[in-house]
Design a protein around this motif. Sequence first.
Motif, PDB file in Angstrom:
ATOM      1  N   ARG A 126       0.817  -1.213   0.000  1.00 23.93           N
ATOM      2  CA  ARG A 126       0.000   0.000   0.000  1.00 23.93           C
ATOM      3  C   ARG A 126       0.852   1.266   0.000  1.00 23.93           C
ATOM      4  NH1 ARG A 126      -2.342  -3.397   3.855  1.00 23.93           N
ATOM      5  NH2 ARG A 126      -1.457  -2.175   5.573  1.00 23.93           N
ATOM      6  N   GLN A 127       2.183   1.082   0.027  1.00 29.59           N
ATOM      7  CA  GLN A 127       3.069   2.240   0.116  1.00 29.59           C
ATOM      8  C   GLN A 127       3.109   2.999  -1.201  1.00 29.59           C
ATOM      9  OE1 GLN A 127       6.835   1.359   1.945  1.00 29.59           O
ATOM     10  NE2 GLN A 127       7.855   3.086   0.938  1.00 29.59           N
ATOM     11  N   LEU A 128       3.005   4.353  -1.122  1.00 26.73           N
ATOM     12  CA  LEU A 128       3.020   5.196  -2.310  1.00 26.73           C
ATOM     13  C   LEU A 128       4.452   5.369  -2.822  1.00 26.73           C
ATOM     14  CD1 LEU A 128       0.490   7.951  -1.213  1.00 26.73           C
ATOM     15  CD2 LEU A 128       0.071   5.986  -2.715  1.00 26.73           C
ATOM     16  N   PRO A 129       4.614   5.616  -4.126  1.00 26.59           N
ATOM     17  CA  PRO A 129       5.962   5.828  -4.670  1.00 26.59           C
ATOM     18  C   PRO A 129       6.614   7.082  -4.101  1.00 26.59           C
ATOM     19  CG  PRO A 129       4.390   5.379  -6.421  1.00 26.59           C
ATOM     20  CD  PRO A 129       3.600   5.604  -5.178  1.00 26.59           C
ATOM     21  N   ASP A 130       7.945   7.012  -4.021  1.00 26.80           N
ATOM     22  CA  ASP A 130       8.745   8.156  -3.589  1.00 26.80           C
ATOM     23  C   ASP A 130       9.235   8.878  -4.845  1.00 26.80           C
ATOM     24  OD1 ASP A 130      10.598   9.933  -2.637  1.00 26.80           O
ATOM     25  OD2 ASP A 130      11.685   8.491  -1.403  1.00 26.80           O
ATOM     26  N   SER A 131       8.705  10.057  -5.090  1.00 24.62           N
ATOM     27  CA  SER A 131       9.026  10.779  -6.327  1.00 24.62           C
ATOM     28  C   SER A 131      10.489  11.188  -6.395  1.00 24.62           C
ATOM     29  CB  SER A 131       8.141  12.016  -6.469  1.00 24.62           C
ATOM     30  OG  SER A 131       8.329  12.880  -5.348  1.00 24.62           O
ATOM     31  N   SER A 132      11.177  11.211  -5.260  1.00 23.36           N
ATOM     32  CA  SER A 132      12.585  11.616  -5.256  1.00 23.36           C
ATOM     33  C   SER A 132      13.526  10.460  -5.588  1.00 23.36           C
ATOM     34  CB  SER A 132      12.962  12.192  -3.888  1.00 23.36           C
ATOM     35  OG  SER A 132      12.875  11.179  -2.886  1.00 23.36           O
TER      36      SER A 132
END
Length: 583
Positions: A477-483
């Motif tokens: 369920r973890q969202l992507p890290d854009s960095s």
Amino acid sequence: MNLAYLSGNQSVASGRLKTLALVLIATPVLCFSLLLFVYIVDVPWMDDIDAFLGFIIGYLDSQTVAEKFHWLLVPNNEHRILIGKLITLAMYKLTGTVNFRWLIFAAFAFLLGLLGVFYRVFRSTQLPLLAFVPVPFLLLQPQYYLTTTWAITSLQHQVVVAMVIATIYLLADGGRSRFAGGLGLQILTSFSMSNGLFGWVAGAVVLAMQRNWLRLAIWLVVGVITILLYFYDFQNAQGNDSSITFFLKYPYLIFLGFFTFTGGLFDFFPDATIVWRSILPTLAGLMLIPAMLWLLWRMNEDILRGRAKASSLFDRETSLLQKRRYFFTGCYTFLMVNAVIVAFLRPRFGYAVMLISNYMIYAALLVTLLYLNVLSEQYRNLRTIDRWVRFGVVVGLVVWGMWYVLRLPKIAFRKQQILTQAFNQKYNETGLGPSWGSPFVALAKRSMDESVRRGIYQYPEAYYTPYEPVLNGEAHRQLPDSSLTLRISGGGYSYQAETGFNALPPLMHQSAVVVQSAQRTYLFPSSLPFSTASFYLNRPVKTIQAEIIIPMIAPGQYRVGILTPTDNRENDIHFSQQTITVP
């Protein structure tokens, strides 16, 4: 170093040099033991699963003695592995489990037994102990780490080599009880790996040189019966018939392969292209084989010319020399038959197989035997022995040191790989060898799951153990890290995934790329901490670079992230916005 002085002097200096020799001999033994203790793990790899876990389940489920005997002798891949299975069975009877670390240590005991046989042969020369120092340095080094850190190969090559050479040692002695012991040992050896069958050829040569025709006849009859039994109902030939076609098309590769294989101890550029890599070992083979042939002629000229005396006319010293000659002749026969078979059958898989780690124990044995053989022939000429020992010490230390430097990072990374792939096998049915969709997947899953269910085997803990619930639960369920940006390249067999330089806090040794779909999560370890410079300098690594093995992964679309274990275990799992598709 003056062996002429040491052989007849009992002074304090001689005692100190004997102590020095003991320390030097113990050094490679202790280092090799420590290497295994630190870097082998209780994880089966590829053929281990069926050969040991599948075997013990089938054996325990058998209802009759005949069925149990079948499981002991049924071939696994190309070989019957009776000794390996007996050791596994003994371990289960004693502990109720199958532990692959202890299987590998059991195989190491055979390697130490081999060193003991060489020592017995050496002691009959009555040379100072210092002359034996090069032997453990040549023999106990990690070039052939895939033989010593993998259970199936350990319980094949190390066991069979030790048993065949022990058999030859018994036959060379010439006693009636020694012959009976050698015959029984050779029968047992024959069912422990197909290479063990070459011991019948080596033993026949020894008995023929002794001109003991009755024993030779018994040996040949029993040998033929044993070989027929070995191949009875033997289904798997691994396509070896195609080797004839390959030989007819590329005979020069077979010829060169023989010398590359026999000189493989000097494969000091293992990361070079195969053409450049094979030059040094091939040249070494071209020198070692003529030296061996010259020694064989020197040892056996009188016998071959019909000028040999009856053994009853030998004094004790000459009798011991002749027994050593029989021993070396038999050992060379075993090694050369093995080398010819490998050179004929294996180049079709690629010429690099001539230098694969699994086989390099034979190259180390050849050089070790040549060294001992010269000591045996020149034992009266202490000046020559002195120069030869100096040369042997230099070569032994160079070989030993080079292979520890070259192999230790690879061995450390292999430990990391196997531990990481155990996670994939545990949760995804593949990881410890089988490719997705192959028949081996179902066999491996059945053997692993049933072994765990019965308590026969337990997956070990590793760097990812605290994260297993998260990787298989909340992380989905973890969202992507854009960095987080990963460079992903490749395709076909594998993808290469790499973070940008200095994209992460300092890391040490343990990190992985995470490949995750809605149903599955895979881990692939970073190789950068195990590059030569980073490994030996213990430098912080701020980048993750891992190979994503595509055949291991179930078809689907996966997002790609990273696992960077820390002490606080917070924010150690990150996912990028990048994805890969496995067809």
